[in-house]
Each structure stands twice: as C-alpha cells, then as structure tokens.
Design a protein around this motif. Structure first.
Motif, PDB file in Angstrom:
ATOM      1  N   TRP A  57      -9.026  -3.368  -0.941  1.00  0.00           N
ATOM      2  CA  TRP A  57      -8.105  -4.335  -1.531  1.00  0.00           C
ATOM      3  C   TRP A  57      -7.881  -4.043  -3.015  1.00  0.00           C
ATOM      4  O   TRP A  57      -8.747  -3.493  -3.688  1.00  0.00           O
ATOM      5  CB  TRP A  57      -8.639  -5.757  -1.399  1.00  0.00           C
ATOM      6  CG  TRP A  57      -8.740  -6.313  -0.014  1.00  0.00           C
ATOM      7  CD1 TRP A  57      -9.868  -6.793   0.583  1.00  0.00           C
ATOM      8  CD2 TRP A  57      -7.692  -6.489   0.944  1.00  0.00           C
ATOM      9  NE1 TRP A  57      -9.593  -7.244   1.844  1.00  0.00           N
ATOM     10  CE2 TRP A  57      -8.264  -7.073   2.102  1.00  0.00           C
ATOM     11  CE3 TRP A  57      -6.329  -6.206   0.948  1.00  0.00           C
ATOM     12  CZ2 TRP A  57      -7.516  -7.373   3.233  1.00  0.00           C
ATOM     13  CZ3 TRP A  57      -5.587  -6.505   2.083  1.00  0.00           C
ATOM     14  CH2 TRP A  57      -6.178  -7.077   3.204  1.00  0.00           C
ATOM     15  N   PRO A  59      -7.506  -6.566  -5.543  1.00  0.00           N
ATOM     16  CA  PRO A  59      -7.549  -8.035  -5.687  1.00  0.00           C
ATOM     17  C   PRO A  59      -6.738  -8.555  -6.858  1.00  0.00           C
ATOM     18  O   PRO A  59      -6.202  -9.666  -6.812  1.00  0.00           O
ATOM     19  CB  PRO A  59      -9.047  -8.325  -5.853  1.00  0.00           C
ATOM     20  CG  PRO A  59      -9.643  -7.047  -6.340  1.00  0.00           C
ATOM     21  CD  PRO A  59      -8.839  -5.943  -5.709  1.00  0.00           C
ATOM     22  N   THR A  62      -3.100  -9.722  -5.991  1.00  0.00           N
ATOM     23  CA  THR A  62      -2.846 -10.734  -4.972  1.00  0.00           C
ATOM     24  C   THR A  62      -1.758 -11.700  -5.425  1.00  0.00           C
ATOM     25  O   THR A  62      -1.747 -12.164  -6.564  1.00  0.00           O
ATOM     26  CB  THR A  62      -4.130 -11.513  -4.640  1.00  0.00           C
ATOM     27  OG1 THR A  62      -5.086 -10.616  -4.061  1.00  0.00           O
ATOM     28  CG2 THR A  62      -3.854 -12.638  -3.669  1.00  0.00           C
ATOM     29  N   THR A  80      -1.829  -9.284  -0.370  1.00  0.00           N
ATOM     30  CA  THR A  80      -2.669  -8.408  -1.188  1.00  0.00           C
ATOM     31  C   THR A  80      -2.392  -6.956  -0.805  1.00  0.00           C
ATOM     32  O   THR A  80      -2.404  -6.623   0.385  1.00  0.00           O
ATOM     33  CB  THR A  80      -4.166  -8.712  -0.974  1.00  0.00           C
ATOM     34  OG1 THR A  80      -4.422 -10.092  -1.228  1.00  0.00           O
ATOM     35  CG2 THR A  80      -5.016  -7.877  -1.922  1.00  0.00           C
ATOM     36  N   LEU A  82      -3.248  -3.185  -0.003  1.00  0.00           N
ATOM     37  CA  LEU A  82      -4.411  -2.446   0.490  1.00  0.00           C
ATOM     38  C   LEU A  82      -4.239  -0.995   0.081  1.00  0.00           C
ATOM     39  O   LEU A  82      -3.294  -0.326   0.507  1.00  0.00           O
ATOM     40  CB  LEU A  82      -4.517  -2.563   2.010  1.00  0.00           C
ATOM     41  CG  LEU A  82      -5.743  -1.908   2.654  1.00  0.00           C
ATOM     42  CD1 LEU A  82      -7.004  -2.726   2.349  1.00  0.00           C
ATOM     43  CD2 LEU A  82      -5.552  -1.768   4.165  1.00  0.00           C
ATOM     44  N   ARG A  94      -1.828 -11.370   4.483  1.00  0.00           N
ATOM     45  CA  ARG A  94      -3.156 -11.666   5.012  1.00  0.00           C
ATOM     46  C   ARG A  94      -3.207 -12.956   5.824  1.00  0.00           C
ATOM     47  O   ARG A  94      -4.050 -13.096   6.715  1.00  0.00           O
ATOM     48  CB  ARG A  94      -4.156 -11.735   3.858  1.00  0.00           C
ATOM     49  CG  ARG A  94      -4.326 -10.406   3.140  1.00  0.00           C
ATOM     50  CD  ARG A  94      -5.164 -10.521   1.889  1.00  0.00           C
ATOM     51  NE  ARG A  94      -6.517 -11.025   2.177  1.00  0.00           N
ATOM     52  CZ  ARG A  94      -7.432 -11.239   1.233  1.00  0.00           C
ATOM     53  NH1 ARG A  94      -7.140 -11.003  -0.050  1.00  0.00           N
ATOM     54  NH2 ARG A  94      -8.637 -11.681   1.552  1.00  0.00           N
ATOM     55  N   THR A 112     -12.099 -11.908  -1.341  1.00  0.00           N
ATOM     56  CA  THR A 112     -11.502 -10.573  -1.302  1.00  0.00           C
ATOM     57  C   THR A 112     -12.583  -9.579  -1.674  1.00  0.00           C
ATOM     58  O   THR A 112     -12.833  -9.329  -2.862  1.00  0.00           O
ATOM     59  CB  THR A 112     -10.310 -10.466  -2.273  1.00  0.00           C
ATOM     60  OG1 THR A 112      -9.338 -11.480  -1.966  1.00  0.00           O
ATOM     61  CG2 THR A 112      -9.652  -9.098  -2.172  1.00  0.00           C
TER      62      THR A 112
END
Length: 225
Positions: A57, A59, A62, A80, A82, A94, A112
């Motif tokens: 991720w 983060p 996000t 988010t 990836l 997500r 996360t």
C-alpha cells in the motif's frame, strides 16, 4: 416525447448488455500482476475480470470519496494505490465506510499495513464522477478523483484502471478484517426505472396525439355540424 421514450429503452438495453459482459468476464480465469493492463485498450478488454494482486500500500495517498452510497447509506469509498513490484501502481477501491453524521470531516479508522498484501477483486473502471461545484482541495476527502492529476500529486505511475476489492486484503496469507463493505452497485440493477420513464414518455406522447385529434379534427367538425 416518443424519442425520449425510445432513448430510455436504449439506456436499459445498454445496461443489460453491460451486466451480461460483467457476468461473462466474471467467469474468466483470474488475472495477476504480470497480466495487468498497461494501456487503456488493454484495460477495456480486461474490464470486470477477476484479479489477484500482490504489492504494498501507499498509505499516504489514501483518498476518501464523499457522498457515495452503499445499501442506501451515505459514506465514503476508500481508495488506496497499491504499489506493484514493477514500481508503478494501481488504484484499489478497498470498500465503503459510513460517514460520521456529527463530524463530516472525521475519517473512518481503517488499518493499512506496511507489509506485502494480497488483494482479491475485479478490474473496474475509474470511480464514477459526481456533479460538484468548484474543484476539490488536495486533501484526503474528495468528491471526485482525476487519474492524471492524482498521479502527478502523488508522484505515482498509475495503470489506466482500478480494482474493486471483493474480499478483505490478506497479509502474510491471512485475511485481515478491515470493517469495510464491498457490496458494489451493479449497473443493471436500476433497469426498471428506465422502463418506467419510457412508459411515462409514451403516455405523454399518446395524450398529445389524442388532444391534437380532438381539438384539430373532431371538435371543429362537430362545431361545423
């Protein structure tokens, strides 16, 4: 008005065709990291196919899309990026989380993790755009998300698609319960409303035709008689 009725029937036909495509692609073998689309043409061909991705991720990137509903409740779509082993990234939808009714700026607390995760879902178009006044501030809560602008803001190379997660992410092979809902809306669910609108337009059309016949043909003849 007759043309409006035909247009509504055509919209219903388009949604049914899209639902048939989703069902057909949903039965195909799952894609992986190596087969994920790199071009828009490839992304269109892979739409709605099952996919299993592994990555990490991002983060800090996000985003919570506001005013999104699931099961009739207002809330956020949590998105988010990836990061894949190739260095580029794919946006993952997500799931959905409810909005705090007392504090609209309060964000859902969703874990996360930092390690490598496995995401199971399906290839999906970029999140739909809602009507808004002005532009969103570059914060975590937004009304819409432009792919190119978002990629530039975060310094990411994003694939030309997104992934809708269909199950909790797996960390070290173990699914992690994050509390998000994933009852993604289906495009053909609201087909009945198009049939209803079409019926209304055809009724209006018939009323106008009937009124024309009465006032322009029958009534003048009766008056002359």
């Amino acid at each position: 008005m007759a043309r409006m009725g035909l247009w509504q029937l055509d919209r219903a036909k388009q949604k049914l065709a899209l639902q048939a495509e989703i069902n057909e692609h949903g039965q195909l073998p799952a894609l992986g990291n190596d087969s994920l689309a790199r071009t828009q043409l490839q992304a269109d061909e892979q739409a709605y196919r099952p996919i299993t991705l592994t990555g990490h991720w991002v983060p800090g990137a996000t985003v919570f899309l506001d005013n999104r509903q699931m099961q009739g409740r207002p809330g956020f779509f949590m998105l988010t990026p990836l990061r894949l082993a190739t260095g580029d990234a794919v946006l993952v939808q997500r799931g959905w989380a409810p909005r705090d009714q007392r504090d609209r700026t309060r964000l859902p607390q969703v874990p996360t993790p930092d390690g490598e995760v496995r995401v199971t879902g399906r290839v999906a178009p970029w999140p739909s755009r809602l009507t808004q006044l002005g532009e969103d501030a570059p914060g975590p809560i937004r009304q819409n998300l432009d792919r190119e602008a978002f990629a530039a803001q975060q310094g990411l190379s994003l694939r030309p698609l997104s992934v809708q997660a269909l199950a909790p992410m797996a960390l070290g092979g173990v699914p992690q319960d994050d509390g998000l809902l994933r009852d993604w809306p289906q495009p053909a669910v609201d087909v009945a409303k198009h049939y209803g609108y079409a019926a209304q337009w055809f009724v209006f059309c018939a009323m106008i035709a009937g009124l024309y016949v009465w006032f322009q043909l029958i009534r003048p003849r009766r008056a002359r008689a």
